[in-house]
Design an enzyme around this catalytic site. Structure first.
Site, PDB file in Angstrom:
ATOM      1  N   LEU A   1       0.825  -1.216   0.000  1.00 39.34           N
ATOM      2  CA  LEU A   1       0.000   0.000   0.000  1.00 39.34           C
ATOM      3  C   LEU A   1       0.857   1.264   0.000  1.00 39.34           C
ATOM      4  O   LEU A   1       0.548   2.238  -0.693  1.00 39.34           O
ATOM      5  CB  LEU A   1      -0.913  -0.007   1.232  1.00 39.34           C
ATOM      6  CG  LEU A   1      -2.120  -0.948   1.130  1.00 39.34           C
ATOM      7  CD1 LEU A   1      -2.725  -1.190   2.508  1.00 39.34           C
ATOM      8  CD2 LEU A   1      -3.169  -0.363   0.193  1.00 39.34           C
TER       9      LEU A   1
ATOM     10  N   ASP B   1      11.402   3.327   4.099  1.00 34.77           N
ATOM     11  CA  ASP B   1      11.197   1.893   4.325  1.00 34.77           C
ATOM     12  C   ASP B   1      12.418   1.375   5.069  1.00 34.77           C
ATOM     13  O   ASP B   1      13.482   1.989   5.005  1.00 34.77           O
ATOM     14  CB  ASP B   1      11.011   1.114   3.007  1.00 34.77           C
ATOM     15  CG  ASP B   1      10.137  -0.127   3.195  1.00 34.77           C
ATOM     16  OD1 ASP B   1       8.971  -0.107   2.763  1.00 34.77           O
ATOM     17  OD2 ASP B   1      10.618  -1.101   3.814  1.00 34.77           O
TER      18      ASP B   1
ATOM     19  N   ASN C   1       2.282   4.472   7.371  1.00 37.77           N
ATOM     20  CA  ASN C   1       1.741   3.259   6.762  1.00 37.77           C
ATOM     21  C   ASN C   1       2.557   2.010   7.110  1.00 37.77           C
ATOM     22  O   ASN C   1       2.049   0.899   7.026  1.00 37.77           O
ATOM     23  CB  ASN C   1       1.710   3.492   5.237  1.00 37.77           C
ATOM     24  CG  ASN C   1       1.683   2.207   4.459  1.00 37.77           C
ATOM     25  OD1 ASN C   1       0.623   1.627   4.233  1.00 37.77           O
ATOM     26  ND2 ASN C   1       2.860   1.722   4.031  1.00 37.77           N
TER      27      ASN C   1
ATOM     28  N   TYR D   1      -1.824  -6.619  17.030  1.00 37.49           N
ATOM     29  CA  TYR D   1      -2.172  -5.775  15.875  1.00 37.49           C
ATOM     30  C   TYR D   1      -3.486  -5.029  16.116  1.00 37.49           C
ATOM     31  O   TYR D   1      -3.598  -3.830  15.837  1.00 37.49           O
ATOM     32  CB  TYR D   1      -2.258  -6.684  14.652  1.00 37.49           C
ATOM     33  CG  TYR D   1      -2.519  -6.004  13.328  1.00 37.49           C
ATOM     34  CD1 TYR D   1      -1.536  -5.229  12.711  1.00 37.49           C
ATOM     35  CD2 TYR D   1      -3.736  -6.168  12.673  1.00 37.49           C
ATOM     36  CE1 TYR D   1      -1.773  -4.646  11.484  1.00 37.49           C
ATOM     37  CE2 TYR D   1      -3.975  -5.589  11.438  1.00 37.49           C
ATOM     38  CZ  TYR D   1      -2.995  -4.831  10.850  1.00 37.49           C
ATOM     39  OH  TYR D   1      -3.231  -4.242   9.630  1.00 37.49           O
TER      40      TYR D   1
ATOM     41  N   LYS E   1      -3.833  -0.986  16.235  1.00 35.51           N
ATOM     42  CA  LYS E   1      -4.686  -0.288  15.268  1.00 35.51           C
ATOM     43  C   LYS E   1      -5.836   0.438  15.960  1.00 35.51           C
ATOM     44  O   LYS E   1      -6.230   1.530  15.533  1.00 35.51           O
ATOM     45  CB  LYS E   1      -5.220  -1.273  14.215  1.00 35.51           C
ATOM     46  CG  LYS E   1      -4.138  -1.811  13.272  1.00 35.51           C
ATOM     47  CD  LYS E   1      -3.391  -0.706  12.562  1.00 35.51           C
ATOM     48  CE  LYS E   1      -2.615  -1.201  11.353  1.00 35.51           C
ATOM     49  NZ  LYS E   1      -1.768  -0.149  10.743  1.00 35.51           N
TER      50      LYS E   1
ATOM     51  N   THR F   1      -2.067  -7.319  -0.843  1.00 37.32           N
ATOM     52  CA  THR F   1      -0.637  -7.063  -0.629  1.00 37.32           C
ATOM     53  C   THR F   1      -0.038  -8.314  -0.007  1.00 37.32           C
ATOM     54  O   THR F   1      -0.745  -9.291   0.239  1.00 37.32           O
ATOM     55  CB  THR F   1      -0.412  -5.892   0.365  1.00 37.32           C
ATOM     56  OG1 THR F   1      -0.860  -6.318   1.650  1.00 37.32           O
ATOM     57  CG2 THR F   1      -1.129  -4.625  -0.050  1.00 37.32           C
TER      58      THR F   1
HETATM   59  N1  LIG Z   1      -3.270  -4.937   3.032  1.00 35.78           N
HETATM   60  C1  LIG Z   1      -4.395  -4.755   3.705  1.00 35.78           C
HETATM   61  O1  LIG Z   1      -5.480  -5.210   3.299  1.00 35.78           O
HETATM   62  C2  LIG Z   1      -4.395  -3.969   4.982  1.00 35.78           C
HETATM   63  C3  LIG Z   1      -5.555  -3.975   5.766  1.00 35.78           C
HETATM   64  C4  LIG Z   1      -5.596  -3.217   6.925  1.00 35.78           C
HETATM   65  C5  LIG Z   1      -4.498  -2.460   7.270  1.00 35.78           C
HETATM   66  N2  LIG Z   1      -3.375  -2.468   6.509  1.00 35.78           N
HETATM   67  C6  LIG Z   1      -2.247  -1.631   6.946  1.00 35.78           C
HETATM   68  O2  LIG Z   1      -1.699  -0.929   5.849  1.00 35.78           O
HETATM   69  C7  LIG Z   1      -0.291  -0.766   6.040  1.00 35.78           C
HETATM   70  C8  LIG Z   1       0.477  -1.314   4.858  1.00 35.78           C
HETATM   71  O3  LIG Z   1       0.201  -2.692   4.733  1.00 35.78           O
HETATM   72  P1  LIG Z   1       0.623  -3.568   3.451  1.00 35.78           P
HETATM   73  O4  LIG Z   1      -0.438  -4.578   3.287  1.00 35.78           O
HETATM   74  O5  LIG Z   1       1.000  -2.686   2.321  1.00 35.78           O
HETATM   75  O6  LIG Z   1       1.928  -4.310   4.047  1.00 35.78           O
HETATM   76  P2  LIG Z   1       3.262  -4.795   3.302  1.00 35.78           P
HETATM   77  O7  LIG Z   1       3.834  -5.841   4.215  1.00 35.78           O
HETATM   78  O8  LIG Z   1       2.989  -5.159   1.883  1.00 35.78           O
HETATM   79  O9  LIG Z   1       4.201  -3.501   3.316  1.00 35.78           O
HETATM   80  C9  LIG Z   1       4.652  -2.938   4.517  1.00 35.78           C
HETATM   81  C10 LIG Z   1       5.923  -2.142   4.241  1.00 35.78           C
HETATM   82  O10 LIG Z   1       6.343  -1.572   5.486  1.00 35.78           O
HETATM   83  C11 LIG Z   1       7.740  -1.789   5.609  1.00 35.78           C
HETATM   84  N3  LIG Z   1       8.079  -1.796   7.037  1.00 35.78           N
HETATM   85  C12 LIG Z   1       7.837  -2.755   7.956  1.00 35.78           C
HETATM   86  N4  LIG Z   1       8.275  -2.372   9.155  1.00 35.78           N
HETATM   87  C13 LIG Z   1       8.834  -1.144   8.990  1.00 35.78           C
HETATM   88  C14 LIG Z   1       9.464  -0.225   9.871  1.00 35.78           C
HETATM   89  N5  LIG Z   1       9.617  -0.477  11.174  1.00 35.78           N
HETATM   90  N6  LIG Z   1       9.901   0.953   9.356  1.00 35.78           N
HETATM   91  C15 LIG Z   1       9.758   1.239   8.050  1.00 35.78           C
HETATM   92  N7  LIG Z   1       9.169   0.412   7.175  1.00 35.78           N
HETATM   93  C16 LIG Z   1       8.715  -0.768   7.641  1.00 35.78           C
HETATM   94  C17 LIG Z   1       8.001  -3.106   4.926  1.00 35.78           C
HETATM   95  O11 LIG Z   1       9.378  -3.246   4.570  1.00 35.78           O
HETATM   96  C18 LIG Z   1       7.074  -3.006   3.716  1.00 35.78           C
HETATM   97  O12 LIG Z   1       7.698  -2.387   2.610  1.00 35.78           O
HETATM   98  C19 LIG Z   1       0.032  -1.438   7.365  1.00 35.78           C
HETATM   99  O13 LIG Z   1       0.015  -0.495   8.402  1.00 35.78           O
HETATM  100  C20 LIG Z   1      -1.102  -2.425   7.529  1.00 35.78           C
HETATM  101  O14 LIG Z   1      -1.311  -2.787   8.865  1.00 35.78           O
HETATM  102  C21 LIG Z   1      -3.293  -3.229   5.373  1.00 35.78           C
END
Ligand SMILES: NC(=O)c1ccc[n+]([C@@H]2O[C@H](COP(=O)([O-])OP(=O)(O)OC[C@H]3O[C@@H](n4cnc5c(N)ncnc54)[C@H](O)[C@@H]3O)[C@@H](O)[C@H]2O)c1
Length: 300
Positions: free
Chosen positions: A17, A36, A89, A155, A159, A189
């Protein structure tokens, strides 16, 4: 949407995302600091944005500490002269049922999501207040934080805490013209492609470009990261200047406003409630229609 002249930080912007947010913000004209902890992913995002004619720089580091937060804000100011939007994010999962969850599982998730959001937004707001002219705080919530979810004590707590911070910040930041909103995303993702009901469709989308079916895009509100990025661009824009303190759901074809917790049923007893009086009143007053909890299972 025109974000020309605006500067945004996106944490965890190297993939998933965050990458979609960074690309969409840049495509709308914003200059972006891509954070990142994965240096290669951050560099790849910057390259992709540059190749598309956008402006971006990478700032590698793990969010969760004040040092990283301050480095992100400093990078925005050094590279682009200001900071208009902080998009927190970055995220990780360490799913386990409560009785198997270690202190480390709990602390890791709380550090990245809750502390990462707190520290990054605190640093950003200090700069925005000093700069004047308002700003945008856009944070990442989750259906798990709104409803609770099996195996996600850490989590869900982080959140839900983020949603609570947004409500608090909307009050504290209003005078400075800074809005604070949470995006509640659902998208394909690395985090979600393993959900069994979704996996074959995500696989078909990635391998063959087969569009996700309506049952997913509308029925489950589940789509691509790009679907979610539109909301981040909107919230970062001048058009959303009056939107604050909200948890906004988006995924696939669905856009939604989440309710905030509030009393839904009350009863009174003169002089206060004894335990016996609560036991007698519960089934016929406030406990008559209990609240539901948990994310409904996918129906496809
Ligand atoms: N994908 C979904 O459907 C969904 C649903 C609800 C919430 N979210 C939230 O959206 C956000 C992004 O999720 P996603 O699905 O893209 O995850 P993802 O795992 O695809 O990407 C997460 C990114 O964050 C980076 N990361 C992890 N820890 C880090 C840190 N300490 N510092 C800097 N970067 C860091 C990772 O390297 C990665 O590039 C998250 O907060 C997640 O909880 C996602």
């Amino acid at each position: 949407m025109d974000l020309n002249g605006k500067v945004a930080v996106v944490t965890g912007g190297g993939r998933g995302l965050g990458l979609a947010y960074a690309k969409a913000l840049a495509a709308a004209g914003a200059a972006v600091v891509v954070n990142d902890l994965d240096a290669e992913a951050a560099a790849g995002a910057v390259e992709e944005i540059g190749a598309a004619g956008g402006r971006a720089v990478a700032e590698v580091g793990a969010v969760g500490t004040a040092e990283t937060a301050e480095a992100l804000v400093a990078r925005a100011v050094d590279a682009f002269g200001r900071l208009d939007a902080m998009v927190t994010n970055a995220g990780v999962l360490r799913d386990r049922v409560l009785w198997k969850m270690s202190d480390e599982d709990f602390d890791t998730v709380v550090r990245v999501h809750l502390r990462g959001t707190f520290t990054c937004v605190r640093a950003a707001v200090a700069r925005m207040r000093e700069q004047g002219g308002g700003g945008r705080v856009i944070v990442a919530g989750s259906p798990a934080g709104q409803r609770g979810n099996f195996g996600q004590t850490n989590y869900a707590a982080a959140k839900a805490g983020i949603a609570a911070m947004v409500r608090t910040w909307a009050m504290e930041l209003a005078k400075a013209g800074i809005t604070a909103n949470a995006v509640i995303p659902v998208a394909a993702t690395a985090m979600t492609r393993t959900i069994p009901a979704f996996a074959p469709h995500v696989d078909a989308l990635e391998r063959h470009g087969t569009p996700l079916p309506d049952a997913l895009r509308k029925g489950e509100g589940f789509g691509t990261p790009e679907d979610v990025a539109s909301l981040v661009v909107y919230l970062a824009s001048d058009a959303a200047a009056a939107v604050t303190g909200q948890c906004v759901g988006i995924g696939g074809d669905k856009l939604a406003l989440w309710s905030h917790p509030q009393e839904v049923s009350v009863a009174y007893a003169d002089g206060g409630w004894s335990a016996d009086a609560i036991a007698a009143a519960w089934p016929v007053t406030v406990g008559r229609v209990p609240e539901t909890y948990g994310i409904p299972a996918p129906r496809i």
